[in-house]
Design an enzyme around this catalytic site. Sequence first.
Site, PDB file in Angstrom:
ATOM      1  N   GLU A 264       0.881  -1.167   0.000  1.00 58.04           N
ATOM      2  CA  GLU A 264       0.000   0.000   0.000  1.00 58.04           C
ATOM      3  C   GLU A 264       0.918   1.217   0.000  1.00 58.04           C
ATOM      4  O   GLU A 264       1.565   1.515   1.005  1.00 58.04           O
ATOM      5  CB  GLU A 264      -0.895   0.011   1.243  1.00 58.04           C
ATOM      6  CG  GLU A 264      -1.958  -1.083   1.198  1.00 58.04           C
ATOM      7  CD  GLU A 264      -2.902  -1.049   2.380  1.00 58.04           C
ATOM      8  OE1 GLU A 264      -3.645  -2.022   2.543  1.00 58.04           O
ATOM      9  OE2 GLU A 264      -2.891  -0.054   3.141  1.00 58.04           O
ATOM     10  N   CYS A 298      -2.523   8.731   3.011  1.00 53.78           N
ATOM     11  CA  CYS A 298      -2.324   8.227   1.643  1.00 53.78           C
ATOM     12  C   CYS A 298      -3.517   8.521   0.751  1.00 53.78           C
ATOM     13  O   CYS A 298      -3.373   8.725  -0.448  1.00 53.78           O
ATOM     14  CB  CYS A 298      -2.038   6.731   1.673  1.00 53.78           C
ATOM     15  SG  CYS A 298      -3.344   5.806   2.482  1.00 53.78           S
ATOM     16  N   GLU A 399       3.843  13.385  -4.461  1.00 51.02           N
ATOM     17  CA  GLU A 399       3.136  13.278  -3.184  1.00 51.02           C
ATOM     18  C   GLU A 399       3.842  14.179  -2.165  1.00 51.02           C
ATOM     19  O   GLU A 399       4.985  13.925  -1.792  1.00 51.02           O
ATOM     20  CB  GLU A 399       3.155  11.825  -2.705  1.00 51.02           C
ATOM     21  CG  GLU A 399       2.330  11.620  -1.458  1.00 51.02           C
ATOM     22  CD  GLU A 399       2.381  10.189  -0.933  1.00 51.02           C
ATOM     23  OE1 GLU A 399       3.489   9.637  -0.844  1.00 51.02           O
ATOM     24  OE2 GLU A 399       1.315   9.639  -0.592  1.00 51.02           O
TER      25      GLU A 399
HETATM   26  P1  NAD Z   1       8.662   4.951   4.136  1.00 44.59           P
HETATM   27  O1  NAD Z   1       8.531   4.147   2.890  1.00 44.59           O
HETATM   28  O2  NAD Z   1       9.769   5.899   4.259  1.00 44.59           O
HETATM   29  O3  NAD Z   1       8.755   4.009   5.414  1.00 44.59           O
HETATM   30  C1  NAD Z   1       7.764   3.055   5.691  1.00 44.59           C
HETATM   31  C2  NAD Z   1       8.372   1.926   6.491  1.00 44.59           C
HETATM   32  O4  NAD Z   1       9.330   1.242   5.689  1.00 44.59           O
HETATM   33  C3  NAD Z   1       9.118   2.372   7.749  1.00 44.59           C
HETATM   34  O5  NAD Z   1       8.850   1.460   8.790  1.00 44.59           O
HETATM   35  C4  NAD Z   1      10.581   2.295   7.324  1.00 44.59           C
HETATM   36  O6  NAD Z   1      11.458   2.079   8.381  1.00 44.59           O
HETATM   37  C5  NAD Z   1      10.542   1.094   6.397  1.00 44.59           C
HETATM   38  N1  NAD Z   1      11.639   1.021   5.410  1.00 44.59           N
HETATM   39  C6  NAD Z   1      12.315   2.043   4.834  1.00 44.59           C
HETATM   40  N2  NAD Z   1      13.254   1.548   3.984  1.00 44.59           N
HETATM   41  C7  NAD Z   1      13.161   0.198   4.034  1.00 44.59           C
HETATM   42  C8  NAD Z   1      13.858  -0.861   3.387  1.00 44.59           C
HETATM   43  N3  NAD Z   1      14.842  -0.625   2.520  1.00 44.59           N
HETATM   44  N4  NAD Z   1      13.505  -2.128   3.656  1.00 44.59           N
HETATM   45  C9  NAD Z   1      12.491  -2.392   4.536  1.00 44.59           C
HETATM   46  N5  NAD Z   1      11.818  -1.425   5.191  1.00 44.59           N
HETATM   47  C10 NAD Z   1      12.134  -0.142   4.935  1.00 44.59           C
HETATM   48  O7  NAD Z   1       7.243   5.672   4.307  1.00 44.59           O
HETATM   49  P2  NAD Z   1       6.819   6.742   5.399  1.00 44.59           P
HETATM   50  O8  NAD Z   1       7.481   8.031   5.058  1.00 44.59           O
HETATM   51  O9  NAD Z   1       7.005   6.151   6.757  1.00 44.59           O
HETATM   52  O10 NAD Z   1       5.250   6.821   5.161  1.00 44.59           O
HETATM   53  C11 NAD Z   1       4.629   7.692   4.282  1.00 44.59           C
HETATM   54  C12 NAD Z   1       4.272   6.972   2.989  1.00 44.59           C
HETATM   55  O11 NAD Z   1       3.364   5.896   3.251  1.00 44.59           O
HETATM   56  C13 NAD Z   1       3.561   7.851   1.993  1.00 44.59           C
HETATM   57  O12 NAD Z   1       4.071   7.639   0.719  1.00 44.59           O
HETATM   58  C14 NAD Z   1       2.110   7.365   2.068  1.00 44.59           C
HETATM   59  O13 NAD Z   1       1.336   7.630   0.931  1.00 44.59           O
HETATM   60  C15 NAD Z   1       2.316   5.927   2.297  1.00 44.59           C
HETATM   61  N6  NAD Z   1       1.080   5.324   2.835  1.00 44.59           N
HETATM   62  C16 NAD Z   1       0.309   4.552   2.009  1.00 44.59           C
HETATM   63  C17 NAD Z   1      -0.885   4.013   2.466  1.00 44.59           C
HETATM   64  C18 NAD Z   1      -1.772   3.195   1.562  1.00 44.59           C
HETATM   65  O14 NAD Z   1      -2.677   2.556   2.072  1.00 44.59           O
HETATM   66  N7  NAD Z   1      -1.567   3.189   0.268  1.00 44.59           N
HETATM   67  C19 NAD Z   1      -1.284   4.245   3.775  1.00 44.59           C
HETATM   68  C20 NAD Z   1      -0.468   5.039   4.592  1.00 44.59           C
HETATM   69  C21 NAD Z   1       0.724   5.562   4.103  1.00 44.59           C
END
Ligand code: NAD
Length: 505
Positions: A264, A298, A399
């Site tokens: 997601e 999101c 975004e």
């Molecule tokens: P992010 O991708 O930076 O981090 C999300 C998670 O992934 C964190 O726990 C982070 O530590 C982990 N992560 C980062 N790099 C990684 C790697 N290489 N391997 C494994 N894990 C890793 O996202 P964010 O900034 O925390 O959240 C915001 C984003 O989430 C926005 O883009 C938003 O749109 C999205 N989002 C999507 C939905 C949906 O349902 N589509 C819902 C909520 C948020």
Amino acid sequence: MSDLATNMEKARGYLARFGENGVAHHIAGQAVTSQAQFDTITPTDQGVLARVARGGAVEIDRAAQAARVAFPAWRDMPGAERKRLLHRIADAIEARAEEIALVEAMDTGQAIRFMSKAAVRGAENFRYFADQAVQARDGQSIYAPGQVNLTSRTPIGPVGVITPWNTPFMLSTWKIAPALAAGCTVVHKPAELSPLTASLLVEIAEEAGLPPGVWNTVHGFGEDAGRALTEHPALKAVSFVGESATGSRIMAQGAATLKRVHFELGGKNPVVVFADADLDRAADAAVFMIYSLNGERCTSSSRLLVEETVHDDFVARVAEKAAAIPVGHPLDPATVIGPLIHPEHERKVLAYFDRARDEGATIATGGEKATGGDLDAGCWVRPTLFTGARNDMAIAQEEIFGPVLTAIPFSGEEDAVRLANDVPYGLAGYLWTNDLTRALRVTEAMEAGMIWVNSENVRHLPTPFGGMKASGIGRDGGDWSFDFYMETKNVSLATGAHKITKLGG
Ligand code: NAD
């Protein structure tokens, strides 16, 4: 005492335990510490709320082994028993909803009016999937001449769940409740920017009776704990919520162990307003969908596409409403917009304001840091509306993940659909028209996993949730969640003496 003062005092009480003991991982029913630690701050004044254990490959391996050991008993527990347990977790969440909401508001900067609802929604997620647990393994019977096929489902195994910093409590329950209902055991890696309520959540679940090892939480950064989780051979699938670029990395990291992935990801969701719509309701819904939850959501409607004949009036109305939105401390019940999650994210959002000016957009309202009094110490930005924008500008394509809306006029249906689809993302869309056949035509043409017609985002848990294009892979909700967390097996039974093909002899 004002509501704000009361809430602050209560929050201080709830947060004290994190300050004293720090935040540990939770593995096989035990609190586990790491030598390395990191700070989680509150974006209200950047003060440190707690020191958090920083896990890596070692802690992830311990957690994955615990989930592997706990899996057979959890898989084989009757669905009705799992249902009872998951309902007990929901009860326990409800009982601690105030604590969850206050801690989350301080850790994320999200307004308490939304975080109270998010905590309760976390309990609803558990209740919904608890009720599904009973039939999770059910299959179909498929007839063929001389043959009956029986399908059945079995949980895929221990799984990894990685969640982002926005509404972290609700999102964790949304991913973990169906995994548990399906019979999977879990290793959860919450976001490093808002780890506190994830640590409450696993504790609540075990106090409600969840056996140790069924759910393990490891804190840490994406590049070490997150990466190790996606590469661990004992974890059969990764359910991930976060940025699209991170999703790509996780897919690559999981390739060697053939991880099943559910993503997601990000969005740049349009709200499309035709002149024939109920414009009062449309304006309120457009404002709600971008400025609630600080726009750190999101499914926020970050692009406002308005039919040109009503564009100027409509946009003026939205600007007026946006300028009147209360900006303040997240624990103040009157606040709608609290501080953004972190100074780094605030810098990113402020940079888009400069970029918009450089690219020639007009700032109808906001477009700056919110200052004055207590706001000076934190990460507040004003609710912002850009007009005079084109769809190829960065503010219309990327975004921003803040309270920032970009308005663009369109002329007719074809133009509306072209603009709505002309972004890399395809998560959600919002359509406002009172013409039923137009609604059917436009929703058919829109590239989005979820479209709401004449409403804001109203979730119904049995419906599919997820995105197209760069917004994701797979769907959650209803039975779709079980499709991801389970394997489907087909057993074919011959119903008669059908001809056996002899080769040789
Ligand atoms: P992010 O991708 O930076 O981090 C999300 C998670 O992934 C964190 O726990 C982070 O530590 C982990 N992560 C980062 N790099 C990684 C790697 N290489 N391997 C494994 N894990 C890793 O996202 P964010 O900034 O925390 O959240 C915001 C984003 O989430 C926005 O883009 C938003 O749109 C999205 N989002 C999507 C939905 C949906 O349902 N589509 C819902 C909520 C948020």
